[in-house]
Write a protein that holds these residues in place. Structure first.
Motif, PDB file in Angstrom:
ATOM      1  N   VAL A 176      14.189   5.653  -4.319  1.00 55.60           N
ATOM      2  CA  VAL A 176      13.308   6.473  -3.493  1.00 55.60           C
ATOM      3  C   VAL A 176      11.995   5.760  -3.193  1.00 55.60           C
ATOM      4  O   VAL A 176      11.461   5.847  -2.077  1.00 55.60           O
ATOM      5  N   LEU A 177      11.449   5.039  -4.160  1.00 56.73           N
ATOM      6  CA  LEU A 177      10.200   4.326  -3.905  1.00 56.73           C
ATOM      7  C   LEU A 177      10.392   3.272  -2.821  1.00 56.73           C
ATOM      8  O   LEU A 177       9.546   3.115  -1.935  1.00 56.73           O
ATOM      9  N   ALA A 178      11.501   2.558  -2.862  1.00 58.38           N
ATOM     10  CA  ALA A 178      11.764   1.543  -1.837  1.00 58.38           C
ATOM     11  C   ALA A 178      11.859   2.173  -0.453  1.00 58.38           C
ATOM     12  O   ALA A 178      11.447   1.573   0.546  1.00 58.38           O
ATOM     13  N   GLN A 179      12.394   3.387  -0.368  1.00 56.40           N
ATOM     14  CA  GLN A 179      12.492   4.053   0.925  1.00 56.40           C
ATOM     15  C   GLN A 179      11.114   4.263   1.557  1.00 56.40           C
ATOM     16  O   GLN A 179      10.976   4.252   2.784  1.00 56.40           O
ATOM     17  N   ALA A 180      10.093   4.438   0.707  1.00 56.34           N
ATOM     18  CA  ALA A 180       8.741   4.655   1.223  1.00 56.34           C
ATOM     19  C   ALA A 180       8.206   3.440   1.963  1.00 56.34           C
ATOM     20  O   ALA A 180       7.248   3.550   2.741  1.00 56.34           O
ATOM     21  N   ALA A 181       8.809   2.275   1.735  1.00 56.85           N
ATOM     22  CA  ALA A 181       8.349   1.054   2.398  1.00 56.85           C
ATOM     23  C   ALA A 181       8.919   0.887   3.791  1.00 56.85           C
ATOM     24  O   ALA A 181       8.445   0.046   4.568  1.00 56.85           O
ATOM     25  N   ARG A 203       0.836  -1.203   0.000  1.00 54.25           N
ATOM     26  CA  ARG A 203       0.000   0.000   0.000  1.00 54.25           C
ATOM     27  C   ARG A 203       0.879   1.265   0.000  1.00 54.25           C
ATOM     28  O   ARG A 203       0.613   2.220  -0.744  1.00 54.25           O
ATOM     29  N   ALA A 204       1.910   1.243   0.809  1.00 55.33           N
ATOM     30  CA  ALA A 204       2.804   2.403   0.857  1.00 55.33           C
ATOM     31  C   ALA A 204       3.491   2.625  -0.490  1.00 55.33           C
ATOM     32  O   ALA A 204       3.649   3.767  -0.936  1.00 55.33           O
ATOM     33  N   LEU A 205       3.888   1.534  -1.143  1.00 58.77           N
ATOM     34  CA  LEU A 205       4.531   1.666  -2.453  1.00 58.77           C
ATOM     35  C   LEU A 205       3.571   2.251  -3.475  1.00 58.77           C
ATOM     36  O   LEU A 205       3.950   3.121  -4.282  1.00 58.77           O
ATOM     37  N   ARG A 206       2.313   1.801  -3.439  1.00 56.00           N
ATOM     38  CA  ARG A 206       1.333   2.332  -4.388  1.00 56.00           C
ATOM     39  C   ARG A 206       1.048   3.803  -4.122  1.00 56.00           C
ATOM     40  O   ARG A 206       1.002   4.620  -5.051  1.00 56.00           O
ATOM     41  N   GLU A 207       0.878   4.143  -2.856  1.00 60.34           N
ATOM     42  CA  GLU A 207       0.492   5.503  -2.512  1.00 60.34           C
ATOM     43  C   GLU A 207       1.615   6.512  -2.730  1.00 60.34           C
ATOM     44  O   GLU A 207       1.350   7.687  -2.989  1.00 60.34           O
ATOM     45  N   GLN A 208       2.854   6.044  -2.625  1.00 61.60           N
ATOM     46  CA  GLN A 208       3.981   6.961  -2.725  1.00 61.60           C
ATOM     47  C   GLN A 208       4.626   6.972  -4.108  1.00 61.60           C
ATOM     48  O   GLN A 208       5.578   7.723  -4.342  1.00 61.60           O
ATOM     49  N   ALA A 209       4.104   6.167  -5.027  1.00 66.97           N
ATOM     50  CA  ALA A 209       4.744   6.058  -6.339  1.00 66.97           C
ATOM     51  C   ALA A 209       4.867   7.417  -7.025  1.00 66.97           C
ATOM     52  O   ALA A 209       5.891   7.726  -7.653  1.00 66.97           O
ATOM     53  N   HIS A 210       3.850   8.245  -6.897  1.00 68.03           N
ATOM     54  CA  HIS A 210       3.869   9.542  -7.585  1.00 68.03           C
ATOM     55  C   HIS A 210       4.867  10.514  -6.962  1.00 68.03           C
ATOM     56  O   HIS A 210       5.214  11.535  -7.573  1.00 68.03           O
ATOM     57  N   MET A 211       5.332  10.203  -5.749  1.00 61.96           N
ATOM     58  CA  MET A 211       6.267  11.080  -5.058  1.00 61.96           C
ATOM     59  C   MET A 211       7.717  10.643  -5.256  1.00 61.96           C
ATOM     60  O   MET A 211       8.628  11.318  -4.779  1.00 61.96           O
TER      61      MET A 211
END
Length: 409
Positions: free
Chosen positions: A279-284, A55-63
């Motif tokens: 950066v996307l991985a960091q969101a996890a 969920r975090a990966l999906r939600e943060q993908a645009h960032m």
């Protein structure tokens, strides 16, 4: 024109993905299905990434399209610092957390900033070979202290102490251990910390399997025992949260950092040169460290990983000429082959022949710098029935195997 690799590559090896793995890839391209028990890749065997992480990966993908700061996004680093605090690791602030494209990158960065040509680093034997390769690549010299199979693969502290010299800069600890699955008790860690204290050595503690403990084992972070010393702790999400492909790891620098500023400046420079980690991985990182329910279910009695570990241990020890110390953590075991009984004198040739005959890819023990060619590493990630099938193939293969008739690698 001939272009040769640099001299510093002469002592760098990584046989986990070497010639035998390449042979497996060739076989796959020809249409042969290979069961890959050479690397800990949970997603390949149906282990699912926890929903909070997805969920975090999906939600943060645009960032995640832009670079982050070189150390990583603040929220991820803050989450790591909070995790360190919960684990009893002192002195870690978000400023002292560095995110990386897996722990592998952080190991190389930390050694590049540390070593001058000829410097020595104490590394366990058997060793996850990235450590030895990275030390050598950075101009250092890996000095291998033995771990004792008869004592559940615990470090031989006398041997470790005997290797310390004026050129020694650091001690590497892999706990829980890869490839053996050993977990080190407090007394052992305290003695290693004391050696570092006496000789003013940096402690490098690889703890990526700290959340994959079984049988009631307790993991004690090295840094929690050394508040007066600088300790670098390496960790990540690849194994515990089944996202190897996202390359999400970090290192934290804790303890007494007086006298460390020049080294820390070197870390910043190296991290800046590669700009930033994924950066996307960091969101996890935050949701993963706040929710371990997925891996907890796998490692509990009756859980999938716990059950498969038990099956592998029992069936390996039922094979004539094979013995295995039971893994206490992680994804692996490091069984021994009775060379005299089985007629095996070359572990790499055995792994290659087994691959060609039974289409199962293992890893030979000498690739982990083990001095004798009489071990192999096996991953117990496959589903129960497939794992039982693999053990049956191994038993059948060894019952008639004659290495004298083998094709050379």
């Amino acid at each position: 024109m001939q272009i040769r690799r640099s001299d510093r590559m002469n002592d760098v090896k990584y046989d986990l993905r070497g010639p035998i793995s390449q042979e497996a890839e060739r076989m796959e391209r020809s249409g042969i299905e290979i069961i890959k028990l050479n690397t800990g890749n949970p997603a390949e065997f149906g282990f699912e990434t926890p929903e909070p992480v997805l969920r975090a990966l999906r939600e943060q993908a645009h960032m995640a399209a832009a670079y982050s700061t070189s150390k990583g996004i603040w929220d991820a680093r803050e989450a790591v610092a909070e995790y360190c605090e919960r684990r009893g690791i002192p002195g870690v602030s978000p400023e002292h957390v560095y995110t990386g494209n897996g722990v592998s990158e952080m190991i190389m960065v930390s050694l590049q900033a540390l070593l001058n040509p000829g410097d020595e680093v104490l590394v366990p034997c058997p060793d996850y070979p990235l450590w030895t390769g990275s030390v050598n690549m950075c101009g250092g010299r890996a000095m291998h202290y033995l771990c004792d199979e008869q004592r559940d693969w615990q470090p031989n502290l006398e041997h470790m102490r005997s290797l310390i010299s004026p050129r020694t800069r650091a001690i590497v600890i892999i706990n829980p251990n890869n490839p053996t699955g050993a977990v080190y008790p407090r007394e052992t860690l305290e003695q290693i910390v004391q050696m570092a204290r006496e000789h003013e050595l940096l402690l490098l503690s690889d703890e990526i399997y700290d959340r994959l403990l079984m049988d009631g084992e307790q993991h004690i972070p090295t840094a929690s025992l050394a508040p007066d010393l600088p300790v670098i702790t390496y960790n990540g999400l690849s194994k515990s949260h089944q996202i190897c492909g996202y390359r999400c790891g970090w290192m934290s620098v804790g303890g007494n950092l007086s006298g460390m500023q020049d080294y820390l400046d070197g870390l910043i420079t190296l991290c800046s040169m590669r700009l930033c980690s994924n950066v996307l991985a960091q969101a996890a990182i935050r949701p993963a460290l706040e929710d371990s329910s997925g891996i907890d279910a796998y490692i509990a009695p009756g859980g999938r990983l716990h059950t498969q570990r038990s099956i592998a241990h029992e069936m390996l020890n039922e094979i004539d000429g094979v013995s295995a110390v039971k893994s206490r953590a992680g994804l692996y075991m490091f069984p021994k082959l009775d060379g005299e009984l089985l007629g095996i004198h070359d572990d790499a040739q055995f792994v290659l022949d087994f691959l060609r005959a039974e289409h199962v890819l293992l890893t030979h023990g000498s690739s982990y710098l083990w001095p004798k060619r009489d071990h192999f590493r096996i991953v117990y990630l496959p589903p129960e029935q497939q794992l039982i099938d693999v053990m049956g193939r191994l038993k059948r293969f060894l019952s008639s195997y004659d290495q004298r008739k083998s094709m050379a690698i």
